[in-house]
Design a protein around this motif. Structure first.
Motif, PDB file in Angstrom:
ATOM      1  N   ILE A   1      25.337  57.075  69.821  1.00  0.00           N
ATOM      2  CA  ILE A   1      24.312  56.757  68.823  1.00  0.00           C
ATOM      3  C   ILE A   1      23.389  57.965  68.670  1.00  0.00           C
ATOM      4  O   ILE A   1      22.932  58.540  69.673  1.00  0.00           O
ATOM      5  N   ASP A   2      23.107  58.357  67.465  1.00  0.00           N
ATOM      6  CA  ASP A   2      22.266  59.524  67.179  1.00  0.00           C
ATOM      7  C   ASP A   2      20.793  59.173  67.403  1.00  0.00           C
ATOM      8  O   ASP A   2      20.220  58.366  66.661  1.00  0.00           O
TER       9      ASP A   2
ATOM     10  N   CYS B   1      26.191  56.662  74.403  1.00  0.00           N
ATOM     11  CA  CYS B   1      26.863  55.534  73.748  1.00  0.00           C
ATOM     12  C   CYS B   1      27.272  55.865  72.316  1.00  0.00           C
ATOM     13  O   CYS B   1      27.654  54.973  71.553  1.00  0.00           O
TER      14      CYS B   1
ATOM     15  N   HIS C   1      29.574  48.627  69.172  1.00  0.00           N
ATOM     16  CA  HIS C   1      28.903  48.184  67.963  1.00  0.00           C
ATOM     17  C   HIS C   1      28.056  49.316  67.388  1.00  0.00           C
ATOM     18  O   HIS C   1      27.708  50.262  68.098  1.00  0.00           O
ATOM     19  N   LYS C   2      27.717  49.199  66.129  1.00  0.00           N
ATOM     20  CA  LYS C   2      26.852  50.177  65.480  1.00  0.00           C
ATOM     21  C   LYS C   2      25.497  49.548  65.197  1.00  0.00           C
ATOM     22  O   LYS C   2      25.397  48.343  64.952  1.00  0.00           O
TER      23      LYS C   2
ATOM     24  N   TYR D   1      18.154  56.833  65.142  1.00  0.00           N
ATOM     25  CA  TYR D   1      17.830  55.501  65.662  1.00  0.00           C
ATOM     26  C   TYR D   1      16.996  55.604  66.936  1.00  0.00           C
ATOM     27  O   TYR D   1      17.087  56.580  67.686  1.00  0.00           O
TER      28      TYR D   1
ATOM     29  N   ARG E   1      28.497  50.856  72.845  1.00  0.00           N
ATOM     30  CA  ARG E   1      29.717  51.636  72.638  1.00  0.00           C
ATOM     31  C   ARG E   1      30.724  50.933  71.725  1.00  0.00           C
ATOM     32  O   ARG E   1      31.665  51.566  71.245  1.00  0.00           O
TER      33      ARG E   1
END
Length: 333
Positions: free
Chosen positions: A291-292, A289, A182-183, A296, A180
Motif C-alpha cells: 500500500i502506498d 503490504c 485487499h485494496k 493512504y 495484502r
C-alpha cells in the motif's frame, strides 16, 4: 456324637453367623478348604480297609454336600439383604417436586466479544479472522519488527520448536493478511485468542484481543480518538466516562498512544486501567503490504477483550474468567 455330625453342627452355626460375603468365604475355607476337617477326612480314607472305605467316603461326601448347600443358601440370603438395603438407599420419593432443567448461558468473554463486534459493526467495521499459529514474518517482521529489533523482547512469545512458527502474540497478523489481499479503503476488526507468557491478576498466558484497522485517504489520529471514544461511551453506556490517550511507542504505528479508561472513582479521584495500544499505521507497514503510504494512511488499535469484561462486570482478577467456576459464571447468565 460322630465326627461328621459334630462338623456339620459347627459348620451350620458358623455359616448362620456369617453376616457378609467375606465372612462367608472365610467359613467356607474353614470347613471345606484344603485344610478343612472334611478334606482331612477324605485324605484319611486310604487308611481304612476296603470294606469301610466306600461307606465312609459316601458319608463324607454327603456331609460336604450339606455344607455346600448351607453355604449357597446363606450366600443367597446375604445377597438378597444387600440388594434390599441398596434399593432402600436409592429409592426415589415421587412426591418430591421435580428438578428444574439448568439454563446455560454465554461465557462473559464471549458475551463481551459479541457486544464489541456489534458496536464496531455499527461504525462500519467488518470482522476479519486468521490463524492462531503464525509464521515469524507475518507476526513480527511485516509489522516493522525485524529479527534484531528490540521491540521483540517486549513480548514473551511461545515458539513452535523446530520451525519459524509462533503462537500469535496479537491479532495484528490478521491485519497484515487482510491488507495484502485487499485494496483500500478498508475498515476491519480482528477479534480472537492470542498468547503471551504472562500470568497475574490482569494478565493471562491465553487472552482475547480485538484489533481494529482503518485505511483510507486522509485518516489521522483524530479519527482514531473519535472512534475509540465513541466505542467506550457505547460499550460502557456512559457519555461521561473518562478516556485517556497517552503517548507511547509501538513499532507498527507512528505516532503511538496507549488508551486508558476510567475504572473507578473514589474520593473524587479517578483510577484508570489501560485497555488498548493504538496509533497511526507506520508507513513501512503499509509498504510491507503493498500500500502506498503517500496515497493512504490509517490507524490501528488493539484492545484486550478480557480487560473490557473486567471493567464491564466489575471483576478484579482476570484469572476468574478461565477457572471454570460455575458459581462465578452463573452470575452472567
Amino acid at each position: 456324637m460322630q465326627p461328621l455330625e459334630k462338623i456339620l453342627a459347627e459348620a451350620a452355626q458358623a455359616i448362620a453367623a456369617a453376616s457378609s460375603l467375606a465372612e462367608l468365604d472365610q467359613t467356607k475355607a474353614r470347613f471345606v478348604g484344603k485344610a478343612g476337617p472334611l478334606t482331612e477326612l477324605l485324605k484319611g480314607l486310604g487308611r481304612l480297609s476296603a470294606e469301610e472305605r466306600p461307606k465312609a467316603g459316601a458319608a463324607i461326601n454327603d456331609a460336604k454336600a450339606k455344607v455346600d448347600a448351607m453355604l449357597a443358601a446363606r450366600r443367597d440370603a446375604i445377597l438378597e439383604r444387600e440388594l434390599e438395603a441398596r434399593l432402600a438407599g436409592e429409592s426415589i420419593d415421587v412426591t418430591l417436586p421435580g428438578r428444574r432443567q439448568a439454563l446455560g448461558g454465554l461465557h462473559p468473554i464471549t458475551r463481551t466479544q459479541e457486544q464489541v463486534e456489534k458496536l464496531f459493526a455499527s461504525m462500519g467495521f467488518s470482522v476479519a479472522d486468521g490463524p492462531e499459529i503464525e509464521d515469524d514474518e507475518t507476526n513480527f517482521t511485516a509489522l516493522n519488527m525485524p529479527p534484531n529489533h528490540p521491540s521483540r523482547s517486549m513480548q514473551d512469545t511461545f515458539y513452535i520448536e523446530g520451525s519459524d512458527r509462533v503462537l500469535r502474540t496479537q491479532t495484528s497478523p490478521v491485519q497484515i493478511r487482510y491488507m495484502r489481499s485487499h485494496k483500500p479503503p478498508m475498515r476491519i476488526i480482528c477479534p480472537g485468542r492470542v498468547y503471551r507468557l504472562d500470568h497475574d491478576a490482569t494478565h493471562s498466558p491465553m487472552f482475547h484481543q480485538v484489533e481494529g484497522l482503518w485505511v483510507d485517504e486522509g485518516i489521522s489520529l483524530a479519527d482514531l480518538k473519535g472512534t475509540i471514544t465513541q466505542f467506550c461511551r457505547a460499550f460502557f453506556e456512559r457519555d461521561d466516562i473518562g478516556v485517556r490517550f497517552r503517548p507511547s511507542y509501538f513499532p507498527f504505528v507512528e505516532p503511538g498512544v496507549e488508551v486508558d479508561v476510567e475504572w473507578e472513582r473514589k474520593d473524587g479521584a479517578v483510577k484508570y486501567l489501560e485497555i488498548a495500544g493504538a496509533g497511526v499505521v507506520h508507513p513501512q507497514v503499509l509498504r510491507n503490504c503493498g500500500i502506498d503510504p503517500e496515497a493512504y494512511s490509517g490507524f490501528a488499535f488493539g484492545m484486550g477483550i478480557d480487560r473490557l469484561a473486567m471493567l464491564k462486570y466489575g471483576v478484579n482478577d482476570l484469572r476468574l474468567f478461565f477457572e471454570n467456576d460455575l458459581k462465578f459464571l452463573r452470575q452472567f447468565r
